[in-house]
Design a protein around this motif. Structure first.
Motif, PDB file in Angstrom:
ATOM      1  N   VAL A 159     110.676-152.728   9.630  1.00 18.67           N
ATOM      2  CA  VAL A 159     109.796-153.825  10.048  1.00 18.67           C
ATOM      3  C   VAL A 159     109.421-153.630  11.516  1.00 18.67           C
ATOM      4  CG1 VAL A 159     109.565-156.315  10.363  1.00 18.67           C
ATOM      5  CG2 VAL A 159     110.816-155.435   8.392  1.00 18.67           C
ATOM      6  N   GLN A 160     110.409-153.272  12.325  1.00 15.93           N
ATOM      7  CA  GLN A 160     110.142-153.013  13.740  1.00 15.93           C
ATOM      8  C   GLN A 160     109.132-151.874  13.911  1.00 15.93           C
ATOM      9  OE1 GLN A 160     113.915-152.746  16.075  1.00 15.93           O
ATOM     10  NE2 GLN A 160     114.878-153.474  14.197  1.00 15.93           N
ATOM     11  N   LYS A 161     109.294-150.836  13.117  1.00 16.23           N
ATOM     12  CA  LYS A 161     108.400-149.686  13.207  1.00 16.23           C
ATOM     13  C   LYS A 161     106.977-150.063  12.774  1.00 16.23           C
ATOM     14  CE  LYS A 161     108.002-144.873  11.625  1.00 16.23           C
ATOM     15  NZ  LYS A 161     108.166-144.233  12.938  1.00 16.23           N
ATOM     16  N   LEU A 162     106.873-150.851  11.717  1.00 17.81           N
ATOM     17  CA  LEU A 162     105.559-151.283  11.240  1.00 17.81           C
ATOM     18  C   LEU A 162     104.851-152.134  12.292  1.00 17.81           C
ATOM     19  CD1 LEU A 162     106.497-152.174   7.554  1.00 17.81           C
ATOM     20  CD2 LEU A 162     104.925-150.366   8.258  1.00 17.81           C
ATOM     21  N   TYR A 163     105.607-153.031  12.927  1.00 18.78           N
ATOM     22  CA  TYR A 163     104.996-153.841  13.985  1.00 18.78           C
ATOM     23  C   TYR A 163     104.588-152.965  15.165  1.00 18.78           C
ATOM     24  CZ  TYR A 163     104.276-157.050  17.805  1.00 18.78           C
ATOM     25  OH  TYR A 163     103.723-157.703  18.882  1.00 18.78           O
ATOM     26  N   ALA A 164     105.464-152.028  15.539  1.00 19.08           N
ATOM     27  CA  ALA A 164     105.158-151.145  16.664  1.00 19.08           C
ATOM     28  C   ALA A 164     103.883-150.356  16.425  1.00 19.08           C
ATOM     29  CB  ALA A 164     106.328-150.198  16.916  1.00 19.08           C
ATOM     30  N   ASN A 165     103.602-150.064  15.161  1.00 19.11           N
ATOM     31  CA  ASN A 165     102.397-149.312  14.812  1.00 19.11           C
ATOM     32  C   ASN A 165     101.212-150.219  14.470  1.00 19.11           C
ATOM     33  OD1 ASN A 165     102.865-146.109  14.435  1.00 19.11           O
ATOM     34  ND2 ASN A 165     104.777-147.208  14.058  1.00 19.11           N
ATOM     35  N   ASP A 166     101.339-151.502  14.822  1.00 22.06           N
ATOM     36  CA  ASP A 166     100.244-152.464  14.638  1.00 22.06           C
ATOM     37  C   ASP A 166      99.808-152.555  13.184  1.00 22.06           C
ATOM     38  OD1 ASP A 166      98.488-154.374  15.751  1.00 22.06           O
ATOM     39  OD2 ASP A 166      96.831-152.943  15.732  1.00 22.06           O
ATOM     40  N   MET A 167     100.781-152.600  12.276  1.00 23.64           N
ATOM     41  CA  MET A 167     100.475-152.566  10.846  1.00 23.64           C
ATOM     42  C   MET A 167     100.802-153.877  10.125  1.00 23.64           C
ATOM     43  SD  MET A 167     101.852-148.678  10.079  1.00 23.64           S
ATOM     44  CE  MET A 167     101.582-148.748   8.310  1.00 23.64           C
ATOM     45  N   LEU A 168     101.255-154.918  10.856  1.00 22.37           N
ATOM     46  CA  LEU A 168     101.679-156.151  10.199  1.00 22.37           C
ATOM     47  C   LEU A 168     100.800-157.338  10.587  1.00 22.37           C
ATOM     48  CD1 LEU A 168     105.578-155.981  10.419  1.00 22.37           C
ATOM     49  CD2 LEU A 168     104.095-155.318   8.517  1.00 22.37           C
ATOM     50  N   HIS A 169     100.593-158.209   9.612  1.00 24.95           N
ATOM     51  CA  HIS A 169      99.855-159.460   9.823  1.00 24.95           C
ATOM     52  C   HIS A 169     100.846-160.568  10.159  1.00 24.95           C
ATOM     53  CE1 HIS A 169      96.886-162.634   9.205  1.00 24.95           C
ATOM     54  NE2 HIS A 169      97.753-163.247   8.409  1.00 24.95           N
ATOM     55  N   LYS A 170     100.505-161.398  11.121  1.00 24.16           N
ATOM     56  CA  LYS A 170     101.367-162.496  11.537  1.00 24.16           C
ATOM     57  C   LYS A 170     101.270-163.650  10.545  1.00 24.16           C
ATOM     58  CE  LYS A 170     102.505-165.229  15.662  1.00 24.16           C
ATOM     59  NZ  LYS A 170     102.130-165.498  17.072  1.00 24.16           N
ATOM     60  N   PHE A 171     102.445-164.222  10.204  1.00 25.30           N
ATOM     61  CA  PHE A 171     102.456-165.346   9.265  1.00 25.30           C
ATOM     62  C   PHE A 171     101.639-166.517   9.807  1.00 25.30           C
ATOM     63  CE2 PHE A 171     106.824-164.138   7.327  1.00 25.30           C
ATOM     64  CZ  PHE A 171     106.190-163.245   6.484  1.00 25.30           C
ATOM     65  N   MET A 172     100.906-167.138   8.908  1.00 30.16           N
ATOM     66  CA  MET A 172     100.115-168.305   9.294  1.00 30.16           C
ATOM     67  C   MET A 172     100.910-169.594   9.156  1.00 30.16           C
ATOM     68  SD  MET A 172      96.375-167.269   7.696  1.00 30.16           S
ATOM     69  CE  MET A 172      97.006-166.814   6.086  1.00 30.16           C
ATOM     70  N   LYS A 173     101.906-169.615   8.277  1.00 23.82           N
ATOM     71  CA  LYS A 173     102.733-170.813   8.127  1.00 23.82           C
ATOM     72  C   LYS A 173     104.214-170.413   8.091  1.00 23.82           C
ATOM     73  CE  LYS A 173     102.091-171.110   3.081  1.00 23.82           C
ATOM     74  NZ  LYS A 173     101.897-172.046   1.958  1.00 23.82           N
ATOM     75  N   LYS A 174     104.667-169.889   9.216  1.00 28.00           N
ATOM     76  CA  LYS A 174     106.032-169.393   9.332  1.00 28.00           C
ATOM     77  C   LYS A 174     107.063-170.482   9.051  1.00 28.00           C
ATOM     78  CE  LYS A 174     109.444-167.744  12.623  1.00 28.00           C
ATOM     79  NZ  LYS A 174     109.761-167.464  14.033  1.00 28.00           N
ATOM     80  N   ASP A 175     106.862-171.683   9.604  1.00 30.73           N
ATOM     81  CA  ASP A 175     107.863-172.742   9.471  1.00 30.73           C
ATOM     82  C   ASP A 175     108.148-173.076   8.014  1.00 30.73           C
ATOM     83  OD1 ASP A 175     108.039-172.846  12.191  1.00 30.73           O
ATOM     84  OD2 ASP A 175     106.772-174.621  12.423  1.00 30.73           O
ATOM     85  N   GLU A 176     107.099-173.157   7.196  1.00 31.77           N
ATOM     86  CA  GLU A 176     107.290-173.471   5.784  1.00 31.77           C
ATOM     87  C   GLU A 176     108.046-172.349   5.075  1.00 31.77           C
ATOM     88  OE1 GLU A 176     104.524-173.741   7.495  1.00 31.77           O
ATOM     89  OE2 GLU A 176     103.195-175.330   6.750  1.00 31.77           O
ATOM     90  N   ILE A 177     107.678-171.116   5.379  1.00 26.24           N
ATOM     91  CA  ILE A 177     108.292-169.969   4.718  1.00 26.24           C
ATOM     92  C   ILE A 177     109.768-169.840   5.101  1.00 26.24           C
ATOM     93  CG2 ILE A 177     108.287-167.450   4.606  1.00 26.24           C
ATOM     94  CD1 ILE A 177     105.248-167.568   4.837  1.00 26.24           C
ATOM     95  N   TRP A 178     110.090-170.118   6.356  1.00 27.74           N
ATOM     96  CA  TRP A 178     111.455-169.964   6.848  1.00 27.74           C
ATOM     97  C   TRP A 178     112.335-171.186   6.572  1.00 27.74           C
ATOM     98  CZ3 TRP A 178     114.397-166.328   9.640  1.00 27.74           C
ATOM     99  CH2 TRP A 178     113.771-165.098   9.863  1.00 27.74           C
ATOM    100  N   SER A 179     111.797-172.236   5.997  1.00 28.69           N
ATOM    101  CA  SER A 179     112.522-173.507   5.912  1.00 28.69           C
ATOM    102  C   SER A 179     113.814-173.426   5.100  1.00 28.69           C
ATOM    103  CB  SER A 179     111.607-174.594   5.327  1.00 28.69           C
ATOM    104  OG  SER A 179     111.197-174.257   4.007  1.00 28.69           O
ATOM    105  N   ASN A 180     113.919-172.500   4.152  1.00 32.38           N
ATOM    106  CA  ASN A 180     115.115-172.404   3.317  1.00 32.38           C
ATOM    107  C   ASN A 180     116.035-171.244   3.697  1.00 32.38           C
ATOM    108  OD1 ASN A 180     114.571-174.623   1.516  1.00 32.38           O
ATOM    109  ND2 ASN A 180     112.973-173.364   0.586  1.00 32.38           N
ATOM    110  N   ILE A 181     115.677-170.521   4.756  1.00 36.91           N
ATOM    111  CA  ILE A 181     116.503-169.390   5.182  1.00 36.91           C
ATOM    112  C   ILE A 181     117.777-169.903   5.848  1.00 36.91           C
ATOM    113  CG2 ILE A 181     116.600-167.343   6.656  1.00 36.91           C
ATOM    114  CD1 ILE A 181     114.736-167.103   4.222  1.00 36.91           C
ATOM    115  N   SER A 182     118.892-169.229   5.597  1.00 39.39           N
ATOM    116  CA  SER A 182     120.179-169.621   6.164  1.00 39.39           C
ATOM    117  C   SER A 182     120.113-169.704   7.685  1.00 39.39           C
ATOM    118  CB  SER A 182     121.255-168.605   5.770  1.00 39.39           C
ATOM    119  OG  SER A 182     122.375-168.679   6.609  1.00 39.39           O
TER     120      SER A 182
END
Length: 538
Positions: A114-137
């Protein structure tokens, strides 16, 4: 009861269908297509009998992919098509995305990738991070949320949690079969349990030629590095300092670890990518350097044949006098950049990214995560009530959250949990570090399991290590382009080095047998035995 089942890989016909579909336009019949790239055997697929796992509103008689399509239609009234492809290693996945021959809306790489993909400008930023992360430990949120990477295009450093969310997590350890070494090497069960607390066991005489190691560059490199710097690691108490050492990748380190890995290879049965877990259940080998999820699968499969396999995370050597280390890893949902201009998204591009986020949010629902967990054996990053229910169902002697009684199935006699003898009938196993602040129906005290001792040191330990063990586990970081090139060069040298004499003789013997029986094996398709339930409810 422990209701873990194995996952059936996509059959050839399904793969053919996916190949045909991959050439279809999103506009065909006005049905949008969601393309997903994941590891093999890493999502729920229906098998007869799975109805007993049903929870909530979701149908366990459908593959997870179909469940999502139904869920999306019910929510939005829109039919979608899901194309699901698989990869074998993170590096293969990266190359697949880099070439751009096929575009994917979702990929599921490991943390360092994931770090490598971001470093290579290959990832899209989440538009609704809070909702997606709401159930993560909360534990995962705290640990994973600190990881950063720097985009080489605009030189912006960001938290990768803005571009990904953990799907599964676990550790690297040693799965082993005590009876294998008792019968073949004359060591006692207690001796083998003690031996497996140390990575050095893979380099010694007892295990010589009887264990396999991962054909995975970063994972096996990590083991070699820990062994190389074991003395220095034993003096480190600070987690950040441990992580820094764990990610060393200078020229001297590569040289020393290369020598160490050549020693490891010379002592091993061989490399494996995915066969180690089945080699353990068939007793082809006695030990396997493996991921915790593979260990969970194999230990549960082995129960059906009255075979006792164990899993060790070598973080404590010689009791507590010397401290070891291991890897804490995360496999994560990401969305590759597919828009022509990320700063000026078209409505169609926005809708496609939104569809990807909808799938990720669906997969992070606790009841969906629990269903996945029953199937693949790996541990979701999701917490919440449904996942705690799963833990009680699988591992707690009470079998029900909040229960205080055990009924003898034959006599009907009721025994209060408090009347049981700790350490004999149950072991208190504290999971509050993982479930804190995530529960609605239950209290924090419910996070302390009355664990069945038969699962401690085995499936329970593999799925949820104790907090003090995780304190000695470090996360892999991306080595950057230059470091990765040096790493891969070193790894290629280790992989192609001459095999030890005993291994050459063994392989020649195997080839001779293979040639003699080749016709038989070509004519007969061999499939893995369906995993049965490990044990009945008390």
């Amino acid at each position: 009861m422990f209701k873990f089942k194995k996952l059936i890989s996509l059959c050839p016909l399904a793969l053919l269908s996916l190949t045909i579909l991959s050439g279809c336009s999103n506009d065909k019949d006005n049905v949008r297509v969601l393309r997903i790239l994941n590891s093999e055997d890493y999502i729920y697929e229906y098998e007869e009998g799975d109805e007993e796992y049903a929870t909530g509103e979701h149908d366990y008689q459908e593959d997870m992919i179909d469940q999502f399509a139904d869920y999306y239609f019910e929510k939005y009234g829109e039919k979608i098509e899901v194309i699901y492809d698989t990869f074998d290693t993170n590096e293969t996945m990266f190359n697949e995305l880099k070439t751009g021959k096929t575009t994917y809306d979702i990929c599921i790489p490991s943390d360092y990738m994931v770090q490598k993909l971001y470093a290579n400008d290959m990832l899209h930023k989440f538009m609704k991070k809070d909702e997606i992360w709401s159930n993560i430990s909360p534990f995962i949120d705290d640990v994973y949320g600190k990881i950063e990477s720097t985009n080489k295009v605009d030189n912006v450093t960001a938290k990768i949690a803005d571009y990904s969310v953990p799907y599964m997590w676990g550790t690297m350890g040693i799965m082993y079969n005590p009876s294998y070494y008792e019968e073949n090497h004359g060591v006692t069960e207690d001796e083998i349990h003690e031996l497996m607390k140390d990575w050095n066991s893979l380099y010694g005489d007892v295990l010589e030629g009887t264990f396999s190691i991962k054909d995975s560059v970063r994972d096996t490199f990590a083991v070699g590095l820990i062994h190389t710097y074991a003395e220095e690691i034993s003096t480190i108490n600070d987690k950040d300092e441990l992580t820094e050492l764990f990610n060393r990748h200078d020229e001297e380190t590569f040289k020393l670890v290369k020598e160490d890995l050549n020693d490891l290879k010379a002592n091993a049965f061989g490399f494996e990518t995915d066969s180690g877990k089945t080699d353990m259940t068939t007793q082809k080998i006695g030990a396997n350097m493996c991921w915790s999820g593979d260990a969970t699968w194999a230990m549960t499969e082995a129960r059906d044949n009255d075979l006792e396999l164990y899993y060790s995370i070598p973080t404590s050597y010689d009791g507590d006098e010397t401290k070891g280390a291991s890897n804490l890893w995360f496999d994560c949902f990401c969305m590759p950049k597919n828009a022509k201009d990320e700063n000026n998204l078209t409505e169609e591009e926005k809708a496609q990214y939104a569809l990807g986020e909808e799938f990720i949010e669906f997969m992070c629902m606790p009841e969906i995560a629990a269903q996945n967990c029953y199937c693949v054996g790996y541990t979701p990053a999701v917490a919440g009530d449904a996942m705690l229910d799963y833990m009680y169902d699988c591992y707690d002697v009470r079998g029900v959250v909040g229960g205080t009684e055990i009924e003898d199935e034959e006599t009907g006699e009721i025994t209060l949990v408090d009347d049981l003898v700790s350490g004999e009938d149950y072991i208190k196993y504290d999971l509050s570090y993982f479930y804190k602040d995530s529960l609605e129906e239950y209290d924090l005290s419910d996070c302390v399991l009355y664990a069945d001792p038969d699962y401690v040191g085995r499936e329970l330990t593999a799925q949820y290590p104790l907090e003090e063990v995780l304190d000695r586990c470090a996360i892999m970081n991306d080595f950057g382009d230059e470091g990765t090139i040096q790493l891969l060069d070193m790894w290629e040298s280790v992989r192609t080095n001459s095999l030890p004499t005993w291994a050459i003789v063994f392989l020649c013997f195997e080839v001779a047998i293979g040639l003699g029986l080749g016709g038989y094996f070509i004519a007969k398709k061999v499939s893995r035995k369906k995993l049965k339930k490990a044990r009945k409810n008390a």
